[in-house]
Design an enzyme around this catalytic site. Structure first.
Site, PDB file in Angstrom:
ATOM      1  N   CYS A  74       0.836  -1.205   0.000  1.00 47.81           N
ATOM      2  CA  CYS A  74       0.000   0.000   0.000  1.00 47.81           C
ATOM      3  C   CYS A  74       0.869   1.252   0.000  1.00 47.81           C
ATOM      4  O   CYS A  74       0.496   2.279  -0.548  1.00 47.81           O
ATOM      5  CB  CYS A  74      -0.923   0.006   1.211  1.00 47.81           C
ATOM      6  SG  CYS A  74      -2.234  -1.213   1.094  1.00 47.81           S
ATOM      7  N   CYS A 118      13.592   4.779  -6.362  1.00 49.98           N
ATOM      8  CA  CYS A 118      12.124   4.738  -6.337  1.00 49.98           C
ATOM      9  C   CYS A 118      11.712   5.487  -5.071  1.00 49.98           C
ATOM     10  O   CYS A 118      12.339   6.481  -4.712  1.00 49.98           O
ATOM     11  CB  CYS A 118      11.611   3.313  -6.388  1.00 49.98           C
ATOM     12  SG  CYS A 118      12.134   2.302  -5.004  1.00 49.98           S
TER      13      CYS A 118
END
Lengths: 152, 471
Positions: free
Chosen positions: B279, B429
């Site tokens: 998530c 990232c």
């Protein structure tokens, strides 16, 4: 009140054996020292998961045993399966004065708190009784033979 | 002629410690009345407010209970002895008047009633995680009167939690999640006992923590802990109320009930690390854990009550974008390594390793890693560097390292030709997971000078460029 560890362990064992029912029994001793936990059958007609009853003949038997051992009947213990070690309204309603009520909380996994209570003279509520655990000191004239006889 | 009344131990303090008292009386009633008249403090203990003998006071004449004679009208003969003999009764509370008011909507339902409410009060439920799923689950379990709720978590409340973790308030940011949760749950229902376990659940503490509960609610957000909870529940034979969420999608089931499938029967192996985004990487609709977490609470309550049909053997799938519920039938796998016919797992294993997650991800720098301050130095020196951001475009909109190019991880194989193999490349990232896979891919494709930015853009923003937001 002084509650030797051996007596606490006996009460815990009786409570585990009786689970999920309530266990009950008498506490014999001298002065403030408990020397014997005498198991008594739970004769309640109501669900034994949350009720116990000691019949009058069993009460008399406990009194006689105390006399024979030259001890006093100091009180009674019972377990509260899946409930806190706190006297219920039902406990209060049915309580006798001048007897110590020891309550041990237990669930399916383990025994919980152990507390002790004394009914107020006016029956309005219980007063907590301080429980001193552990082995009694020499001043309390503890008869180890009497305690050992409990664990046969 | 006087009659002897025998006094039991607890009443002797009121008779000067005498075991017997002599009184006059024609009947038992008269004798007892004369007793309490001369020993006033006995009255309240023998007689109730209605003036009748209390139910636990037994009166015997010689050896006979007066209930079987003429009760208090029983006539006394010379030399008769009256004995007052206690019966001792008591027991645990049922429900207090306040509890009856609080749970009245439950008590009038046939599936709950007084009996069911008492079961809830006696029940012990453990929720792993005080986050998205744990919030609605424990809020409703507490409100429903589950007597003991355990919570396992080790995190502190972060701003990014507030969009869905409704146990915590804005003022709780920075505070221990368990502290915040315990306060909130006690506010909803002070009668509930909250047990907090401020620790990361692992193979060495899981059995010890879980064994003290009847039902386990899995509100974890990662695969290692999910397999750990499953295996611990199977070994302890505790029902595992499972839920998981991602973006608009949710799943729920009940695993590890004896003879029913477990999580491993459904997913024997975890996905390769990084394949299924968390998530934190992929996002989740804030409402979604509200739906799945309350389904978990419902199932936990049904398991406690023994009511209805639980999700045992069924996987409930929710697509909230289409608002569509589906259901998959699950079968127990006879070859399941933990709950099958011939289990090969008999104790908890190393779940980080099992799921291919390096222990303490990023804690030890590998040769391919570069730290944010090293990157800053290189940039300040004017080194020739290509910074490749492998996040998604929406993430790139929130923050970025100046000069970086965006190639989402999924597009990398198709766009690898855009990269100049002779230049030094730094891949990043959000926190370092996806970029590690990108570095692996690029090395496999022949790139030599490739580095993974340790801690990702989050670390960059925290340490180097605090003017940008984090998410």
């Amino acid at each position: 009140m002084i509650l030797p560890n051996a007596i606490v362990e006996s009460i815990a064992r009786f409570a585990r054996e009786a689970y999920p029912y309530e266990c009950c029994g008498a506490l014999l001793g001298a002065d403030a020292l408990i020397m014997e936990a005498l198991p008594i059958a739970n004769s309640s007609d109501e669900p034994k998961e949350r009720r116990f009853r000691i019949r009058p003949e069993d009460f008399q038997r406990a009194e006689r045993r105390a006399e024979q051992q030259q001890l006093e009947l100091l009180g009674f213990y019972h377990s509260h399966p899946n409930h806190a070690a706190h006297p219920s309204a039902y406990d209060l309603e049915h309580a006798w004065p001048n007897l110590i009520y020891v309550i041990l909380s237990i669930d399916s996994q383990r025994t919980g708190d152990l507390t002790a209570w004394l009914l107020r003279d006016d029956r309005s509520r219980f007063e907590p009784v301080e429980v001193r655990r552990g082995e009694p000191d020499a001043n309390h004239n503890f008869d180890s033979h009497a305690a050992a006889s409990l664990h046969k | 002629m006087p009659t002897t009344i025998l006094i039991p131990t607890p009443l002797r303090p009121y008779t000067n410690k005498s075991a017997s008292v002599e009184v006059e009386g024609r009947t038992v009633g008269e004798a007892l009345e004369n007793l309490v008249r001369t020993h006033d403090r006995l009255r309240g203990h023998l007689y109730g407010d209605d003036g009748k003998l209390r139910s636990f006071v037994n009166i015997y004449v010689n050896e006979s209970d007066i209930r079987y004679l003429q009760k208090e009208e029983t006539l006394l003969k010379p030399k008769d002895t009256i004995a007052i003999v206690p019966s001792v009764a008591g027991g645990s509370a049922t429900l207090t008047h306040e509890e009856i008011r609080r749970y009245s909507r439950h008590l009038i339902m046939p599936e709950v009633g007084l009996e069911g409410q008492r079961k809830l009060k006696a029940a012990r439920v453990l929720c792993i995680g005080a986050g998205g799923l744990g919030s609605p689950a424990t809020l409703y379990l507490a409100a429903a009167g589950v007597g003991t709720i355990g919570l396992v978590d080790f995190d502190v409340v972060d701003f990014s939690n507030l969009q869905r973790q409704i146990l915590h308030s804005t003022g709780d940011v920075g505070r221990s999640k368990l502290e915040s949760a315990a306060e909130r749950l006690a506010g909803i229902n002070p009668g509930v006992h909250i047990e907090t376990h401020e620790t990361a659940l692992n193979s060495s503490n899981a059995l010890e923590i879980l064994q003290n509960y009847d039902v386990i609610v899995d509100g974890t957000d990662n695969f290692p802990t999910r397999y750990l909870v499953n295996d611990a529940c199977v070994l302890l034979r505790k029902p595992n109320v499972y839920g998981s969420i991602f973006r608009f999608e949710g799943q729920a089931s009940v695993f590890a009930v004896p003879d029913a499938p477990c999580y491993r029967c459904l997913y024997a192996e975890p996905p390769p690390p990084g394949l299924v985004p968390s998530c934190a990487e992929g996002g989740v609709l804030g409402v979604l854990p509200g739906i799945i977490g309350t389904i978990q609470a419902t199932e936990a309550i049904k398991l406690i009550l023994g009511a209805g049909e639980t999700l045992v053997g069924r996987l409930l799938l929710l697509d909230a974008l289409r608002m569509h519920f589906r259901e998959l039938k699950l079968r127990r796998d006879p070859n399941c390594p933990i709950c099958g016919e011939h289990p090969t797992i008999h104790e908890l294993i190393d779940y980080e390793q099992f799921c291919g997650v390096p222990a303490h991800e990023g804690a030890v720098a590998t040769a391919a890693d570069i730290l944010v301050n090293e990157l800053k130095e290189k940039l300040d020196r004017g080194d020739d560097l290509l910074i490749v951001d492998v996040r998604e475009p929406l993430e790139y909109q929130i923050n970025r390292i100046p000069g970086s190019i965006l190639i989402p991880l999924g597009d990398l194989p198709g766009r690898v030709r855009e990269l100049d193999g002779n230049r030094e490349i730094v891949v990043h990232c959000k926190t370092g997971g996806r970029s590690a896979r990108a570095v692996e891919f690029l090395k496999g494709a022949g790139f030599r000078r490739v580095h993974n930015l340790k801690g990702g853009i989050v670390q960059w923003v925290t340490q180097i460029d605090t003017s940008q937001p984090t998410y």
